[in-house]
Design a protein around this motif. Structure first.
Motif, PDB file in Angstrom:
ATOM      1  N   UNK B 279      47.383 109.683   7.811  1.00 34.85           N
ATOM      2  CA  UNK B 279      47.720 108.317   7.418  1.00 34.85           C
ATOM      3  C   UNK B 279      49.217 108.045   7.487  1.00 34.85           C
ATOM      4  N   UNK B 282      50.159 104.997   9.509  1.00 32.75           N
ATOM      5  CA  UNK B 282      49.711 103.721   8.958  1.00 32.75           C
ATOM      6  C   UNK B 282      50.584 103.306   7.782  1.00 32.75           C
ATOM      7  N   UNK B 330      45.356 108.580  -2.782  1.00 36.70           N
ATOM      8  CA  UNK B 330      44.144 107.780  -2.612  1.00 36.70           C
ATOM      9  C   UNK B 330      44.064 107.148  -1.228  1.00 36.70           C
ATOM     10  N   UNK B 331      44.877 107.644  -0.342  1.00 34.06           N
ATOM     11  CA  UNK B 331      44.985 106.956   0.951  1.00 34.06           C
ATOM     12  C   UNK B 331      43.662 106.920   1.695  1.00 34.06           C
ATOM     13  N   UNK B 332      42.865 107.958   1.554  1.00 30.74           N
ATOM     14  CA  UNK B 332      41.608 107.971   2.297  1.00 30.74           C
ATOM     15  C   UNK B 332      40.694 106.844   1.827  1.00 30.74           C
ATOM     16  N   UNK B 333      40.601 106.667   0.519  1.00 28.97           N
ATOM     17  CA  UNK B 333      39.773 105.562   0.014  1.00 28.97           C
ATOM     18  C   UNK B 333      40.347 104.219   0.419  1.00 28.97           C
ATOM     19  N   UNK B 335      42.016 103.617   2.997  1.00 31.74           N
ATOM     20  CA  UNK B 335      41.732 103.426   4.419  1.00 31.74           C
ATOM     21  C   UNK B 335      40.314 102.928   4.594  1.00 31.74           C
ATOM     22  N   UNK B 336      39.429 103.502   3.815  1.00 32.14           N
ATOM     23  CA  UNK B 336      38.027 103.127   3.937  1.00 32.14           C
ATOM     24  C   UNK B 336      37.798 101.661   3.586  1.00 32.14           C
ATOM     25  N   UNK B 337      38.444 101.206   2.506  1.00 33.64           N
ATOM     26  CA  UNK B 337      38.224  99.811   2.123  1.00 33.64           C
ATOM     27  C   UNK B 337      39.248  98.862   2.732  1.00 33.64           C
ATOM     28  N   UNK B 338      40.008  99.375   3.696  1.00 34.28           N
ATOM     29  CA  UNK B 338      40.959  98.557   4.461  1.00 34.28           C
ATOM     30  C   UNK B 338      42.187  98.114   3.683  1.00 34.28           C
ATOM     31  N   UNK B 341      45.772  98.514   5.056  1.00 31.82           N
ATOM     32  CA  UNK B 341      46.345  97.606   6.046  1.00 31.82           C
ATOM     33  C   UNK B 341      46.942  96.348   5.423  1.00 31.82           C
ATOM     34  N   UNK B 343      49.405  93.737   4.009  1.00 31.82           N
ATOM     35  CA  UNK B 343      50.814  93.523   4.346  1.00 31.82           C
ATOM     36  C   UNK B 343      51.521  92.847   3.176  1.00 31.82           C
TER      37      UNK B 343
END
Lengths: 306, 450
Positions: B279, B282, B330-333, B335-338, B341, B343
């Motif tokens: 991540x 990102x 918690x980046x994986x979660x 990422x999963x719930x967007x 991203x 801004x």
């Protein structure tokens, strides 16, 4: 490549994937690396998740080029790491050998057969370590029970050099280096990714030739397999059918990334119902799409004529 | 921001009083911007509308109502469009609003959606002519036989009317989604940036724009980086900066070449190899970039941090502020719930001594660059009554030792995100957009900026 023992901030639990105890074993074979199965699982699930996100890009309310680029870069990164680990080739070979539409049972069968398939085809002999095989089978068993959403977790593999070409071709047409087609480019260029794959593999051996013909199938199956194996949505027969025999140009994310919003406020699977009624980038070359194209030509004529 | 005689941070958050809670019905606010004097505050929403608030002049009789913002004008800036050639719907959501410096009695602002930028004129009318010879008061033509003498029409006062009219429409210049607009200090030109290109416009010319940055690769398969934000230097009309999804900033000089693909300066912080994860890229993507008012510094926001850069130092940021580092695990979660991203924007105060940015759970953060103190505040009706003082919030790790009023990381509401914030150019007044609510906070105790 990560130095051994480096803590990877990957999972929420922050597990340390590489245990130092296996270092000496891994060090013996030149390019082999020991991965803990949990790290591989996590990586695989991240890959699955990313692919789903990319596929569903166009179903978002607000398609977003930045988001797509970031997800693609993440997938490339995972793919590169998996290629270095040798996991990638195993997976694609297995799918190529399978040559059948994905469904849960068949996919697991494929996994069980993969080492045989690779050996029998004689394409790319891979010296599996016993440890790796056992672990691989272990995870396959888990898959058959339907608990785990991932596929291969072959631990100890040595990557075979002829597969370099397959790695590079995968980078292209896998849909991860997709066609970010700009709106004004022609549809003909949407097939770029396939051409790329052919170029890269052009001087390959017979095994690669098989890959050539199978690469579009691979992509379908990879996507199909990922799609099916993702536990979150309930297996939707329409969805599976849709993704299993899909035309590669579907994965050209041209209008996806430039803001296709043919169904702006729909949920992800509602779109499938109405997919055929939308514009020329719809999945199948149904007659409705052809009529849309004809309409488009007609409109273009009017505009150009005026 | 005033001396602190006790343990409260120099920011003196206790002085921030929520002024008003404005509920903009239905729609989500997508941009917030003060004009150059701070008298006007414009918000744009997802429905394509712009609402302008005006600050009431201070009145001696009612000290607490001084300087409140009330609705001045509302208009529909952009409508949803359908691109028939590509079968695409173009959203009417207002991505950015930028005010032009005021040059006469009227106010001008630029508003943009994904594709089209519009210049709006906002003017007041408080007089109207009366006493026409040929028409009566209702506008009907008079019967000529009743007209016996000539009169000169006179201007009589009327109720204030705010008129908004579109003066220019800058269309068809962007293939990708416009994410930024920035008015140049020459007051004649402005730029608009989309994901891959930046165009330079003259405010008076709508049928032509110059492309000054183009990062589209020849083969779109090679695309790995997009433009995320861009801004002109506040004083040097030849300089601008743009940020990318890979966490880099590029300062460009328009005097060097017509196409500014080659940057003059590249600001990039080298990656910490021990912190690398899938991540990393990102979370390094820059979501907003702002020049300081002095023009000497840049403020950038990426997913977890806000950074201040010195224009003279490209190798690393001058200061790094952790906005919500508790999310790093918690980046994986996310990422999963967007959510990864999302801004977030960032803002300077008028004296460039404090920076502000939003976070989740309707929290927003302020960092004092001089004292290195920071505060977390919440924008919500439940936690702040009008006229009450905001109390600072704290996020503690899950299972960690909790004080009263602390909130655990796991209890954060990720649907309540503060993406858009703005700071008055001269005073300690901030505007916070929390989904479809606008909050305006004033620091009554320290209204002068230090």
């Amino acid at each position: 490549m990560f130095p051994k023992g480096t803590k990877r901030k990957f999972s929420d639990s922050g597990e340390e994937p590489v245990s130092s105890g296996e270092q000496s074993q891994a060090a013996t074979s030149a390019a082999a690396r020991t991965l803990s199965s949990s790290y591989s699982l996590q990586r695989q699930s991240l890959l699955d998740m990313s692919l789903i996100k990319l596929q569903l890009c166009h179903m978002l309310v607000e398609p977003n080029l930045c988001r797509s680029v970031l997800i693609t870069n993440t997938v490339r990164q995972i793919q590169e790491e998996m290629t270095q680990d040798g996991t990638w080739q195993i997976m694609t070979q297995a799918l190529a050998a399978a040559q059948c539409p994905g469904d849960r049972l068949v996919a697991t069968e494929v996994l069980c057969r993969q080492s045989d398939a690779a050996g029998q085809a004689g394409q790319n002999p891979k010296p599996f370590s016993v440890v790796g095989l056992e672990e691989g089978y272990h995870s396959e068993e888990v898959v058959m029970e339907g608990d785990v959403e991932t596929e291969v977790t072959m631990s100890t593999l040595s990557p075979v050099s002829p597969q370099l070409s397959s790695a590079s071709y995968l980078a292209g047409p896998f849909g991860m280096g997709p066609c970010w087609e700009e709106e004004e480019e022609e549809d003909g260029e949407c097939e770029e990714d396939e051409e790329d794959s052919e170029e890269c593999v052009s001087e390959g051996e017979e095994g690669d030739r098989d890959h050539l013909s199978a690469d579009s199938r691979i992509r379908e199956q990879v996507f199909g397999t990922f799609e099916i194996k993702h536990p979150a949505p309930p297996p939707d027969p329409a969805l599976e059918e849709l993704f299993s025999d899909v035309d590669p140009s579907y994965y050209d994310l041209d209008t996806v990334l430039t803001g296709m919003q043919s169904a702006p406020k729909m949920g992800p699977y509602d779109l499938l119902e109405s997919l055929s009624s939308h514009g020329p980038t719809a999945l199948s070359s149904s007659s409705s799409c052809r009529s849309d194209l004809n309409e488009l030509d007609h409109i273009m004529e009017i505009i150009v004529g005026s | 921001m005033g001396e602190d005689t006790d343990a409260t941070p120099t920011l003196n958050h206790r002085g921030f009083l929520p002024d008003h809670n404005y509920v903009t019905e239905a729609d989500i606010i997508s941009t917030v911007e003060f004009n150059h004097t701070g008298e006007l505050l414009a918000t744009g929403d997802k429905g394509g509308r712009v609402v302008i608030f005006q600050r009431e002049p201070e009145s001696k009789t009612e000290p607490f109502s001084q300087g409140e913002y009330n609705v001045y004008s509302t208009f529909q800036s952009h409508e949803p469009e359908f691109d028939y050639l590509k079968s695409l719907e173009i959203e009417e959501k207002i991505n950015k609003i930028r005010w032009l410096p005021q040059q006469n009695a009227a106010h001008f602002l630029l508003s943009t959606n994904d594709k089209t930028i519009k210049l709006w004129k906002v003017s007041e009318r408080d007089k109207r002519p009366e006493g026409y010879n040929l028409k009566d008061e209702e506008g009907r033509i008079k019967d000529m036989s009743t007209v016996t003498s000539l009169q000169v029409p006179v201007l009589k006062p009327m109720d204030l009317m705010v008129e908004v009219s579109p003066r220019r429409v800058f269309a068809n210049a962007h293939t990708y989604h416009v994410n930024s607009i920035s008015v140049n200090s020459d007051y004649e030109t402005y730029m608009s940036a989309d994901d891959l290109r930046i165009n330079l416009w003259h405010l008076d010319i709508t049928d032509r724009s110059f492309n000054i940055v183009d990062i589209k690769p020849a083969n779109m398969e090679d695309l790995t980086e997009v433009i995320t934000a861009a801004e002109f230097h506040p004083h040097h009309c030849n300089l601008f900066v743009y940020s990318s999804s890979k966490g880099t900033l590029r300062l460009c000089d328009m005097r060097e070449a017509a196409l500014c693909d080659k940057h003059s300066k590249l600001f990039e912080e080298p990656e910490d190899p021990s912190a690398r994860s899938f991540f990393s890229e990102i979370i390094s993507s820059v979501s907003d970039v702002k020049f300081s008012h002095s023009g000497r510094y840049l403020l950038t926001r990426d997913y977890l941090t806000a950074k201040v850069w010195d224009l003279n130092m490209e190798s690393k940021p001058l200061e790094t502020y952790q906005v919500h580092d508790y999310l790093r695990s918690k980046l994986c979660s996310l990422y999963e719930n967007d959510c990864i991203f999302d801004k977030f924007e960032c803002a300077w105060n008028g004296s460039d001594s404090v920076i502000m940015t939003g976070a989740y759970n309707n929290f927003f953060r302020m960092f004092d660059r001089n004292t290195k103190r920071d505060v977390t505040l919440e924008a919500s009706r439940e936690s702040s009554k009008p006229r009450a003082v905001l109390k600072p919030r704290r996020v503690c790790a899950a299972g960690g030792k909790r004080r009263k009023d602390d909130i655990s990381v796991d209890s954060l509401d990720f649907t309540k995100k503060i993406l858009h914030t703005a700071w008055h150019p001269n005073e300690n007044i901030i505007a916070i957009a929390a989904t479809n609510n606008l909050y305006i906070f004033q620091d009554k105790l320290n209204s002068e900026m230090h």
